[in-house]
Design a protein around this motif. Structure first.
Motif, PDB file in Angstrom:
ATOM      1  N   LEU A  56      -9.936  13.718  -9.837  1.00  0.00           N
ATOM      2  CA  LEU A  56     -11.497  13.219  -9.757  1.00  0.00           C
ATOM      3  C   LEU A  56     -11.942  11.964 -10.341  1.00  0.00           C
ATOM      4  N   VAL A  57     -11.716  12.184 -11.804  1.00  0.00           N
ATOM      5  CA  VAL A  57     -12.276  10.993 -12.368  1.00  0.00           C
ATOM      6  C   VAL A  57     -11.441   9.891 -12.157  1.00  0.00           C
ATOM      7  N   ALA A  58     -10.150   9.582 -11.964  1.00  0.00           N
ATOM      8  CA  ALA A  58      -9.515   8.489 -11.570  1.00  0.00           C
ATOM      9  C   ALA A  58     -10.069   8.093 -10.230  1.00  0.00           C
ATOM     10  N   ILE A  59     -10.415   8.820  -9.024  1.00  0.00           N
ATOM     11  CA  ILE A  59     -10.922   8.704  -7.855  1.00  0.00           C
ATOM     12  C   ILE A  59     -12.144   7.737  -8.186  1.00  0.00           C
ATOM     13  N   GLY A  60     -13.263   8.429  -8.971  1.00  0.00           N
ATOM     14  CA  GLY A  60     -14.660   7.877  -9.253  1.00  0.00           C
ATOM     15  C   GLY A  60     -14.445   6.547  -9.933  1.00  0.00           C
ATOM     16  N   ALA A  79      -5.230   2.912   0.521  1.00  0.00           N
ATOM     17  CA  ALA A  79      -6.046   3.490  -0.581  1.00  0.00           C
ATOM     18  C   ALA A  79      -7.275   4.795  -0.104  1.00  0.00           C
ATOM     19  N   PRO A  80      -7.690   4.409   1.133  1.00  0.00           N
ATOM     20  CA  PRO A  80      -8.661   5.559   1.737  1.00  0.00           C
ATOM     21  C   PRO A  80      -7.894   6.780   2.142  1.00  0.00           C
ATOM     22  N   LEU A  81      -6.683   6.578   2.571  1.00  0.00           N
ATOM     23  CA  LEU A  81      -5.941   7.622   3.094  1.00  0.00           C
ATOM     24  C   LEU A  81      -5.153   8.406   1.794  1.00  0.00           C
ATOM     25  N   ILE A  82      -4.912   7.571   0.618  1.00  0.00           N
ATOM     26  CA  ILE A  82      -4.356   8.448  -0.574  1.00  0.00           C
ATOM     27  C   ILE A  82      -5.640   9.234  -1.316  1.00  0.00           C
ATOM     28  N   PHE A  83      -6.631   8.503  -1.192  1.00  0.00           N
ATOM     29  CA  PHE A  83      -7.952   9.064  -1.887  1.00  0.00           C
ATOM     30  C   PHE A  83      -8.278  10.465  -1.277  1.00  0.00           C
ATOM     31  N   LEU A  84      -7.958  10.416  -0.115  1.00  0.00           N
ATOM     32  CA  LEU A  84      -8.520  11.603   0.999  1.00  0.00           C
ATOM     33  C   LEU A  84      -7.279  12.840   0.553  1.00  0.00           C
ATOM     34  N   VAL A 126     -16.670  14.611  -3.976  1.00  0.00           N
ATOM     35  CA  VAL A 126     -15.489  13.661  -3.780  1.00  0.00           C
ATOM     36  C   VAL A 126     -14.564  13.786  -2.353  1.00  0.00           C
ATOM     37  N   LEU A 127     -14.683  15.009  -2.087  1.00  0.00           N
ATOM     38  CA  LEU A 127     -13.978  15.345  -0.730  1.00  0.00           C
ATOM     39  C   LEU A 127     -14.581  14.602   0.427  1.00  0.00           C
ATOM     40  N   VAL A 128     -15.964  14.794   0.416  1.00  0.00           N
ATOM     41  CA  VAL A 128     -16.905  14.311   1.539  1.00  0.00           C
ATOM     42  C   VAL A 128     -16.763  12.940   1.350  1.00  0.00           C
ATOM     43  N   GLY A 129     -16.857  12.355   0.296  1.00  0.00           N
ATOM     44  CA  GLY A 129     -17.117  10.800   0.140  1.00  0.00           C
ATOM     45  C   GLY A 129     -15.595  10.182   0.373  1.00  0.00           C
ATOM     46  N   CYS A 130     -14.744  10.722   0.011  1.00  0.00           N
ATOM     47  CA  CYS A 130     -13.301  10.309   0.448  1.00  0.00           C
ATOM     48  C   CYS A 130     -12.930  10.538   2.146  1.00  0.00           C
ATOM     49  N   GLY A 131     -13.626  11.531   2.587  1.00  0.00           N
ATOM     50  CA  GLY A 131     -13.438  11.564   4.042  1.00  0.00           C
ATOM     51  C   GLY A 131     -14.402  10.483   5.016  1.00  0.00           C
ATOM     52  N   MET A 132     -15.495  10.207   4.262  1.00  0.00           N
ATOM     53  CA  MET A 132     -16.427   9.198   4.881  1.00  0.00           C
ATOM     54  C   MET A 132     -15.792   7.798   4.477  1.00  0.00           C
ATOM     55  N   GLY A 133     -15.105   7.622   3.595  1.00  0.00           N
ATOM     56  CA  GLY A 133     -14.487   6.289   3.274  1.00  0.00           C
ATOM     57  C   GLY A 133     -13.250   6.041   4.156  1.00  0.00           C
ATOM     58  N   PHE A 134     -12.636   7.149   4.544  1.00  0.00           N
ATOM     59  CA  PHE A 134     -11.310   7.097   5.425  1.00  0.00           C
ATOM     60  C   PHE A 134     -11.901   6.679   6.813  1.00  0.00           C
ATOM     61  N   LYS A 135     -12.923   7.189   7.414  1.00  0.00           N
ATOM     62  CA  LYS A 135     -13.457   6.844   8.725  1.00  0.00           C
ATOM     63  C   LYS A 135     -14.237   5.470   8.579  1.00  0.00           C
ATOM     64  N   GLU A 136     -14.527   4.905   7.424  1.00  0.00           N
ATOM     65  CA  GLU A 136     -15.085   3.719   7.470  1.00  0.00           C
ATOM     66  C   GLU A 136     -14.147   2.753   7.434  1.00  0.00           C
ATOM     67  N   SER A 137     -12.627   3.006   6.903  1.00  0.00           N
ATOM     68  CA  SER A 137     -11.688   2.073   6.864  1.00  0.00           C
ATOM     69  C   SER A 137     -11.117   2.019   8.356  1.00  0.00           C
ATOM     70  N   GLY A 138     -11.548   2.549   9.346  1.00  0.00           N
ATOM     71  CA  GLY A 138     -10.947   2.537  10.689  1.00  0.00           C
ATOM     72  C   GLY A 138     -10.114   3.902  11.165  1.00  0.00           C
ATOM     73  N   GLY A 139      -9.889   4.806  10.111  1.00  0.00           N
ATOM     74  CA  GLY A 139      -9.199   6.084  10.225  1.00  0.00           C
ATOM     75  C   GLY A 139      -9.884   6.934  11.037  1.00  0.00           C
ATOM     76  N   SER A 140      -8.950   8.079  11.646  1.00  0.00           N
ATOM     77  CA  SER A 140      -9.423   9.145  12.069  1.00  0.00           C
ATOM     78  C   SER A 140      -8.786  10.341  11.640  1.00  0.00           C
ATOM     79  N   LEU A 141      -9.735  11.417  11.458  1.00  0.00           N
ATOM     80  CA  LEU A 141      -9.162  12.529  11.314  1.00  0.00           C
ATOM     81  C   LEU A 141      -7.833  13.107  12.189  1.00  0.00           C
ATOM     82  N   ALA A 142      -8.106  12.532  13.334  1.00  0.00           N
ATOM     83  CA  ALA A 142      -6.857  13.061  14.284  1.00  0.00           C
ATOM     84  C   ALA A 142      -5.694  12.358  14.023  1.00  0.00           C
ATOM     85  N   ASP A 143      -5.682  11.346  13.233  1.00  0.00           N
ATOM     86  CA  ASP A 143      -4.358  10.782  12.936  1.00  0.00           C
ATOM     87  C   ASP A 143      -3.524  11.487  11.909  1.00  0.00           C
ATOM     88  N   LEU A 144      -4.332  12.321  11.041  1.00  0.00           N
ATOM     89  CA  LEU A 144      -3.592  12.885  10.114  1.00  0.00           C
ATOM     90  C   LEU A 144      -2.773  14.030  10.572  1.00  0.00           C
TER      91      LEU A 144
END
Length: 228
Positions: A56-60, A79-84, A126-144
């Motif tokens: 968590l500290v590394a992600i921050g 990076a967004p997918l790895i962080f998530l 951190v989990l919510v922030g990574c999920g938002m960052g993943f969507k901002e990068s063009g990703g979709s939770l359905a792609d997981l």
């Protein structure tokens, strides 16, 4: 440093990492009895305390450096997918520690400390922030749910761009179409060029050849003398 470039997802990741940095050293479990009391911090648990703290500290820290423009994350890695994925892992580890009874360190009843509650809040942020960052990068939770898309996300950054342009994942290269039989080929770039116009006054005829040497023209022989 321009903090106006920070997105809400960046603040959640940075804030969660900072909160976890503090919560790690606070009491996670406490024990009390007649005439004594003791507590343990997150450093007493490696897999469910130290590992989530490091992740968590590394992600921050990485999110802060990337948002501030101090350090750019490698473009070859999603990076967004790895962080998530890392945030999901840390959330599971914190939940395991939160709902355990603490019997791995003592047989006496234990009570949860403030550090464990703060660690849970940090993991959620951190989990919510990574999920938002993943969507901002063009990703979709359905792609997981699609392994092919997850594999392609790691391979797309390793593909070399052609002719200075980046080719999107899953897009086939386009080749020039061949002309069909009986069809004239397409003109070259710029179209066909017309012949230059004739000079002013029309085309001129070639000049006559020069006279032969010796005076030019045919000279008849002199007449014979009289009486010959």
């Amino acid at each position: 440093m321009d903090v106006s470039k920070f997105k809400p997802s960046d603040w959640l990741k940075v804030g969660g990492g900072a909160l976890m940095l503090i919560a790690y050293f606070l009491p996670w479990w406490g024990i009390s009895g007649p005439g004594f009391s003791a507590d343990v911090s997150g450093s007493q648990y490696f897999f469910t305390g130290t590992v989530p703290w490091l992740l968590l500290v590394a992600i921050g820290v990485l999110s802060f450096l990337a948002a501030a423009g101090i350090f750019k994350l490698p473009a070859s890695l999603p990076a967004p997918l790895i962080f998530l994925g890392v945030s999901v892992l840390t959330m599971l580890l914190i939940i395991i520690r939160f709902f355990s009874d603490g019997s791995d360190i003592s047989d006496s009843p234990l009570t949860r400390g403030a550090g464990l509650y703060l660690a849970l809040v940090a993991a959620i942020a951190v989990l919510v922030g990574c999920g938002m960052g993943f969507k901002e990068s063009g990703g979709s939770l359905a792609d997981l749910k699609d392994p092919n898309k997850l594999k392609g996300a790691f391979q797309s950054g390793q593909q070399q761009p052609q002719y200075g342009q980046q080719q999107q994942y899953g897009q086939q290269p386009q080749y020039p179409q061949q002309p069909q039989y009986g069809q004239a080929p397409p003109p070259p770039p710029g179209g066909y060029q017309q012949a230059p116009p004739p000079p002013p006054g029309g085309y001129q005829q070639a000049p006559p050849p020069p006279p032969p040497p010796g005076g030019g023209g045919f000279t008849p022989p002199p007449p014979p003398p009289p009486g010959s």
